[in-house]
Design a protein around this motif. Structure first.
Motif, mmCIF file in Angstrom:
data_model
loop_
_atom_site.group_PDB
_atom_site.id
_atom_site.type_symbol
_atom_site.label_atom_id
_atom_site.label_comp_id
_atom_site.label_asym_id
_atom_site.label_seq_id
_atom_site.Cartn_x
_atom_site.Cartn_y
_atom_site.Cartn_z
ATOM 1 N N LEU A 69 45.088 42.034 89.832
ATOM 2 C CA LEU A 69 44.321 41.311 88.832
ATOM 3 C C LEU A 69 42.875 41.776 88.749
ATOM 4 N N ASN A 70 42.247 42.049 89.889
ATOM 5 C CA ASN A 70 40.847 42.487 89.864
ATOM 6 C C ASN A 70 40.704 43.877 89.253
ATOM 7 N N THR A 73 40.876 43.401 85.525
ATOM 8 C CA THR A 73 39.602 42.874 85.055
ATOM 9 C C THR A 73 38.576 43.989 84.897
ATOM 10 N N ALA A 99 43.910 37.640 83.255
ATOM 11 C CA ALA A 99 42.764 38.360 83.805
ATOM 12 C C ALA A 99 42.071 39.166 82.720
ATOM 13 N N SER A 100 42.847 39.769 81.823
ATOM 14 C CA SER A 100 42.267 40.547 80.728
ATOM 15 C C SER A 100 41.502 39.657 79.754
ATOM 16 N N PRO A 130 45.309 31.859 90.329
ATOM 17 C CA PRO A 130 44.371 32.781 89.667
ATOM 18 C C PRO A 130 44.104 32.412 88.216
ATOM 19 N N LYS A 131 45.137 31.951 87.496
ATOM 20 C CA LYS A 131 44.935 31.605 86.088
ATOM 21 C C LYS A 131 44.003 30.411 85.918
ATOM 22 N N ASN A 134 40.604 31.799 85.902
ATOM 23 C CA ASN A 134 40.363 32.432 84.608
ATOM 24 C C ASN A 134 40.009 31.385 83.551
#
Length: 359
Positions: A69-70, A73, A99-100, A130-131, A134
């Motif tokens: 994910l990083n 990003t 992430a995008s 993680p979402k 975001n």
């Protein structure tokens, strides 16, 4: 003329931005560009997708390609920053909670470009997701927060970071796409099904797929409780391999569970709209089930759109096989709860968004 850049981060985003493109394309006040965060040859973007949605392919692909994910990003931030160097933009529209999506919002905001968040205000209240991180970042940076329902609207309004930020409950834009395409839905060419005679199973959530002992029990419960009702399972990627293997271990015949590779959009739309019931871990599928009035069992403990539960056809069972069994019995006995269409899920969300941005 207002220059608008729509950034789509993954395949499901195109289903949500297609109505916006149609509205902006008809307006003399908008110059709209569609940017995709991924690669031009992304295998998840089947050739039929854009024909089915009656929309053009992305004007620009940023080329992000990673499972981390990083890294996604960083790749999106660098590529979008370079793109914006050459293309003056008034508003960047970002979608959902990827992430995008976060990367695009950060990049635009650092350049002083207004950020509009489509499907804002959704929360699981689990900061370990993680979402969820975001969502918090994107909403905090957004100048326009377009929400799908009352609860999301309340969250977005309460958390506004700027006095100039605007929150608007525009409704669920997925319904715009559904209303537009309902007359065009076609039965899957690989199956011979009559409406209301089958169940649909979709799986995609990595946490559920990773817990194979629990998933095996859930599949066994589904098979035991569904009786003579066949199950159609259109799956892709990891889910396809895991489910095929578990069904084989359980000795389930193919005449009971029809496992399909992912279907084209118009065929999948027909399949879910005409199902007797749906079992899924997808929020989008549950939202579409509410629009179609189809009973839906969601294999999650929460939903980003509470309206699907409080007003619509959705019931949450998480990974509890007992709750799953009870819900299946109610579904197949015809004792499902009454439901209605949530407020502003009327297929006019894109029109509302365009009016706000252009006026």
């Amino acid at each position: 003329m207002k220059k608008i850049c729509i950034v789509a981060g993954a395949r499901p985003n195109f289903v949500k931005v297609a109505p916006l493109l149609r509205v902006f394309n008809k307006s003399a006040e908008a110059d709209c560009t569609l940017v995709y965060a991924g690669r031009e040859d992304d295998p998840t973007l089947e050739p039929s997708l854009f024909d089915d949605l009656q929309m053009r392919r992305p004007d620009v692909c940023l080329g992000a390609d990673s499972q981390r994910l990083n890294e996604i990003t960083a790749q999106v931030m660098g590529a979008l920053d370079s793109y914006l160097d050459q293309h003056p933009t008034d508003v960047v529209i970002v979608v959902d909670d990827l992430a995008s999506t976060m990367a695009a919002a950060i990049t635009a905001k650092k350049r002083g470009i207004r950020v509009a968040h489509l499907v804002a205000g959704t929360r699981s209240f689990d900061i370990n997701m993680p979402k969820e991180i975001n969502r918090l970042v994107i909403d905090a940076l957004s100048d326009y927060m377009f929400t799908a329902g009352v609860k999301s609207n309340s969250i977005a309004t309460r958390e506004q970071q700027s006095e100039t930020a605007q929150t608007h409950m525009v409704g669920n834009i997925l319904m715009d796409t559904l209303r537009f395409n309902l007359p065009r839905f076609t039965p899957p060419s690989t199956l011979h099904l009559s409406p209301s005679t089958y169940l649909v199973l979709t799986l995609n959530r990595r946490v559920l797929l990773a817990d194979e002992p629990q998933l095996r029990q859930m599949l066994k419960t589904l098979i035991d409780e569904s009786g003579d009702t066949p199950i159609v399972a259109p799956l892709r990627g990891l889910a396809l391999g895991v489910v095929v293997r578990l069904l084989s271990e359980l000795g389930v015949p193919s005449s009971k569970v029809y496992v399909q590779t992912s279907l084209p959009y118009l065929e999948f739309g027909w399949l879910t709209a005409n199902a007797r019931g749906i079992i899924t871990d997808s929020g989008n599928v549950a939202e579409e089930a509410t629009f179609n009035g189809v009973p839906c069992i969601t294999l999650n403990d929460y939903t980003e759109h509470q309206e699907t539960v409080t007003v619509g056809t959705n019931v949450l069972v998480g990974s509890d096989t007992g709750k799953l069994a009870d819900a299946l019995r109610q579904l197949l006995s015809g004792n499902w709860k009454s439901s209605a269409l949530p407020d502003r899920w009327d297929g006019r969300s894109a029109e509302r968004i365009a009016q706000i941005l252009l006026n």
